[in-house]
Design a protein around this motif. Structure first.
Motif, PDB file in Angstrom:
ATOM      1  N   GLY A 109       0.897  -1.446   0.207  1.00  0.00           N
ATOM      2  CA  GLY A 109       0.028  -0.200  -0.067  1.00  0.00           C
ATOM      3  C   GLY A 109       0.940   1.186  -0.504  1.00  0.00           C
ATOM      4  N   ALA A 110      -0.235   2.673  -0.290  1.00  0.00           N
ATOM      5  CA  ALA A 110       0.528   3.806  -0.320  1.00  0.00           C
ATOM      6  C   ALA A 110       1.650   3.992   0.759  1.00  0.00           C
ATOM      7  CB  ALA A 110      -0.129   4.543  -0.349  1.00  0.00           C
ATOM      8  N   GLY A 111       3.351   4.533   0.098  1.00  0.00           N
ATOM      9  CA  GLY A 111       3.425   4.473   1.471  1.00  0.00           C
ATOM     10  C   GLY A 111       3.785   3.882   2.700  1.00  0.00           C
ATOM     11  N   GLY A 131      -1.255  -2.741   4.175  1.00  0.00           N
ATOM     12  CA  GLY A 131      -2.025  -1.494   3.846  1.00  0.00           C
ATOM     13  C   GLY A 131      -1.158  -0.510   4.087  1.00  0.00           C
ATOM     14  N   SER A 132      -1.793   0.512   4.246  1.00  0.00           N
ATOM     15  CA  SER A 132      -0.942   2.027   3.749  1.00  0.00           C
ATOM     16  C   SER A 132      -0.232   2.838   4.881  1.00  0.00           C
ATOM     17  CB  SER A 132      -1.879   3.480   2.861  1.00  0.00           C
ATOM     18  OG  SER A 132      -3.180   3.548   4.147  1.00  0.00           O
ATOM     19  N   GLY A 133       0.866   2.860   4.612  1.00  0.00           N
ATOM     20  CA  GLY A 133       2.016   3.381   5.898  1.00  0.00           C
ATOM     21  C   GLY A 133       2.320   2.114   6.846  1.00  0.00           C
ATOM     22  N   ILE A 167      -4.151  -8.171  10.160  1.00  0.00           N
ATOM     23  CA  ILE A 167      -6.038  -8.091  10.071  1.00  0.00           C
ATOM     24  C   ILE A 167      -6.999  -9.165   9.759  1.00  0.00           C
ATOM     25  CG2 ILE A 167      -5.486  -5.577  10.878  1.00  0.00           C
ATOM     26  CD1 ILE A 167      -6.144  -4.184   7.873  1.00  0.00           C
ATOM     27  N   LYS A 168      -6.122  -9.445   8.358  1.00  0.00           N
ATOM     28  CA  LYS A 168      -7.757 -11.056   7.573  1.00  0.00           C
ATOM     29  C   LYS A 168      -6.863 -11.741   7.100  1.00  0.00           C
ATOM     30  CE  LYS A 168     -10.824  -6.907   6.811  1.00  0.00           C
ATOM     31  NZ  LYS A 168     -11.616  -6.088   5.685  1.00  0.00           N
TER      32      LYS A 168
HETATM   33  C1  LIG Z   1      -5.336  -2.779   5.101  1.00  0.00           C
HETATM   34  C2  LIG Z   1      -6.211  -1.757   3.863  1.00  0.00           C
HETATM   35  C3  LIG Z   1      -6.412  -3.613   2.610  1.00  0.00           C
HETATM   36  C4  LIG Z   1      -7.583  -2.742   4.539  1.00  0.00           C
HETATM   37  O1  LIG Z   1      -8.723  -2.251   4.296  1.00  0.00           O
HETATM   38  P1  LIG Z   1     -10.149  -3.889   4.484  1.00  0.00           P
HETATM   39  O2  LIG Z   1      -9.756  -5.008   4.073  1.00  0.00           O
HETATM   40  O3  LIG Z   1     -11.007  -3.022   4.017  1.00  0.00           O
HETATM   41  O4  LIG Z   1     -10.284  -3.177   6.463  1.00  0.00           O
HETATM   42  P2  LIG Z   1     -11.007  -2.281   7.073  1.00  0.00           P
HETATM   43  O5  LIG Z   1     -11.568  -0.799   6.263  1.00  0.00           O
HETATM   44  O6  LIG Z   1     -12.738  -3.213   6.990  1.00  0.00           O
HETATM   45  O7  LIG Z   1     -10.234  -2.191   8.035  1.00  0.00           O
HETATM   46  C5  LIG Z   1      -9.963  -3.494   9.247  1.00  0.00           C
HETATM   47  C6  LIG Z   1      -9.303  -2.464  10.354  1.00  0.00           C
HETATM   48  O8  LIG Z   1      -8.524  -2.506   9.383  1.00  0.00           O
HETATM   49  C7  LIG Z   1      -7.514  -1.041  10.031  1.00  0.00           C
HETATM   50  N1  LIG Z   1      -6.907  -0.550   9.167  1.00  0.00           N
HETATM   51  C8  LIG Z   1      -7.524  -0.914   8.003  1.00  0.00           C
HETATM   52  N2  LIG Z   1      -6.410   0.019   6.963  1.00  0.00           N
HETATM   53  C9  LIG Z   1      -4.992   0.169   8.188  1.00  0.00           C
HETATM   54  C10 LIG Z   1      -3.624   1.210   7.353  1.00  0.00           C
HETATM   55  N3  LIG Z   1      -3.822   1.393   6.230  1.00  0.00           N
HETATM   56  N4  LIG Z   1      -3.091   1.214   8.895  1.00  0.00           N
HETATM   57  C11 LIG Z   1      -3.117   0.880   9.724  1.00  0.00           C
HETATM   58  N5  LIG Z   1      -4.490   0.380  10.388  1.00  0.00           N
HETATM   59  C12 LIG Z   1      -5.865   0.338   8.820  1.00  0.00           C
HETATM   60  C13 LIG Z   1      -8.859  -0.448  10.394  1.00  0.00           C
HETATM   61  O9  LIG Z   1      -8.561   0.708  11.223  1.00  0.00           O
HETATM   62  C14 LIG Z   1      -9.900  -1.307  10.931  1.00  0.00           C
HETATM   63  O10 LIG Z   1      -9.491  -1.336  12.220  1.00  0.00           O
HETATM   64  P3  LIG Z   1     -10.668  -2.026  13.263  1.00  0.00           P
HETATM   65  O11 LIG Z   1     -10.952  -3.531  12.916  1.00  0.00           O
HETATM   66  O12 LIG Z   1      -9.799  -1.731  14.648  1.00  0.00           O
HETATM   67  O13 LIG Z   1     -12.027  -0.860  13.314  1.00  0.00           O
HETATM   68  C15 LIG Z   1      -7.243  -0.934   3.103  1.00  0.00           C
HETATM   69  O14 LIG Z   1      -7.308  -0.023   4.273  1.00  0.00           O
HETATM   70  C16 LIG Z   1      -5.300  -0.503   2.520  1.00  0.00           C
HETATM   71  O15 LIG Z   1      -4.446   0.327   3.619  1.00  0.00           O
HETATM   72  N6  LIG Z   1      -5.606  -0.221   1.764  1.00  0.00           N
HETATM   73  C17 LIG Z   1      -4.121   0.130   1.060  1.00  0.00           C
HETATM   74  C18 LIG Z   1      -5.055   1.384  -0.095  1.00  0.00           C
HETATM   75  C19 LIG Z   1      -3.789   1.761  -0.890  1.00  0.00           C
HETATM   76  O16 LIG Z   1      -2.617   2.237  -0.108  1.00  0.00           O
HETATM   77  N7  LIG Z   1      -3.433   2.690  -1.478  1.00  0.00           N
HETATM   78  C20 LIG Z   1      -2.832   2.985  -2.720  1.00  0.00           C
HETATM   79  C21 LIG Z   1      -4.199   2.649  -4.096  1.00  0.00           C
HETATM   80  S1  LIG Z   1      -2.520   2.721  -6.028  1.00  0.00           S
END
Ligand SMILES: CC(C)(COP(=O)(O)OP(=O)(O)OC[C@H]1O[C@@H](n2cnc3c(N)ncnc32)[C@H](O)[C@@H]1OP(=O)(O)O)[C@@H](O)C(=O)NCCC(=O)NCCS
Length: 200
Positions: free
Chosen positions: A153-155, A176-178, A199-200
């Motif tokens: 993910g980004a960053g 995930g991002s960051g 987380i999953k």
């Molecule tokens: C990590 C990721 C894939 C999870 O998405 P998701 O499966 O839909 O997960 P959810 O939004 O249901 O979040 C699940 C839990 O993880 C946490 N979470 C989600 N993304 C997170 C992240 N990047 N950093 C820290 N915690 C994160 C949520 O707060 C949530 O916590 P909780 O259960 O305590 O409420 C998504 O958030 C992410 O970061 N995607 C990458 C985005 C990106 O980089 N895009 C670039 C496009 S080019």
């Protein structure tokens, strides 16, 4: 992602032709450029193609569908930088997209149909399998192995492995991002946070 891939072609002085899946996608296209329908793509056989689809599994399905009928090239933004010998190695790949500001040091092995988005960094001795996407601003330290279909993910930051043991991000795993990855990540999973937790 298709428009962003097209931007790289424009930056190289090329005039990209975009492919819309169907009439609806063609109608929704709000961008001045030549667009053809997927069913007419054979008319362009012989031209170099890339697949500007960010989602790894869909990009892979499209690559497999057209593997015998289209010829795939790499698309490398002129602002990307490469360490010694690295650019030549990348040119052995096919279908890989390198966006503006991406930086590669050296000793890196890369598979086909990967995307290195804007301002990503890939350090020494990384091994990147096919159909991987590294999102904008993500940083891979040295000796990281991204297995097929991994998404960073980004960053995000992936800390380094060692010569003997690379830091592994498993097949189809999403970071995930960051996120800051300090340990190996299992396959088919989602990791997030600092430090990364599954987380999953
Ligand atoms: C990590 C990721 C894939 C999870 O998405 P998701 O499966 O839909 O997960 P959810 O939004 O249901 O979040 C699940 C839990 O993880 C946490 N979470 C989600 N993304 C997170 C992240 N990047 N950093 C820290 N915690 C994160 C949520 O707060 C949530 O916590 P909780 O259960 O305590 O409420 C998504 O958030 C992410 O970061 N995607 C990458 C985005 C990106 O980089 N895009 C670039 C496009 S080019």
């Amino acid at each position: 992602m298709a428009r962003e891939a097209g931007d790289i072609a424009w930056a190289l002085g090329l005039q990209p032709i975009y492919v819309a899946r169907d009439e609806a996608e063609l109608q929704a296209w709000c961008f001045s450029a030549k667009v053809i329908l997927e069913r007419d793509v054979d008319q362009c056989a012989g031209m170099p193609f890339v697949i500007g689809i960010g989602e790894n599994n869909i990009r892979r399905a499209v690559a497999e569908r057209f593997k015998d009928s289209l010829s795939f090239t790499n698309l490398i933004h002129p602002s990307a930088t490469f360490g010694c010998g690295q650019r030549g190695k990348l040119e052995h790949c096919k279908g890989t997209i390198v966006a503006a500001g991406a930086r590669f040091t050296n000793g890196i092995a890369i598979g086909d149909f990967c995307i290195f988005n804007q301002n990503t960094t890939v350090a020494h001795d990384c091994l990147v399998d096919s159909y991987v996407h590294v999102a904008p601003g993500a940083n891979l330290s040295g000796n990281v192995h991204l297995k097929q279909g991994a998404w960073i993910g980004a960053g995000a930051v992936v800390n380094q492995g060692s010569n003997a043991e690379k830091r592994v991000i498993g097949e189809n795993t999403m970071v995930g991002s960051g996120t800051v990855v300090i340990n190996d990540c299992e396959a088919n999973a989602v990791y997030a946070g600092v430090p990364a937790k599954r987380i999953k």
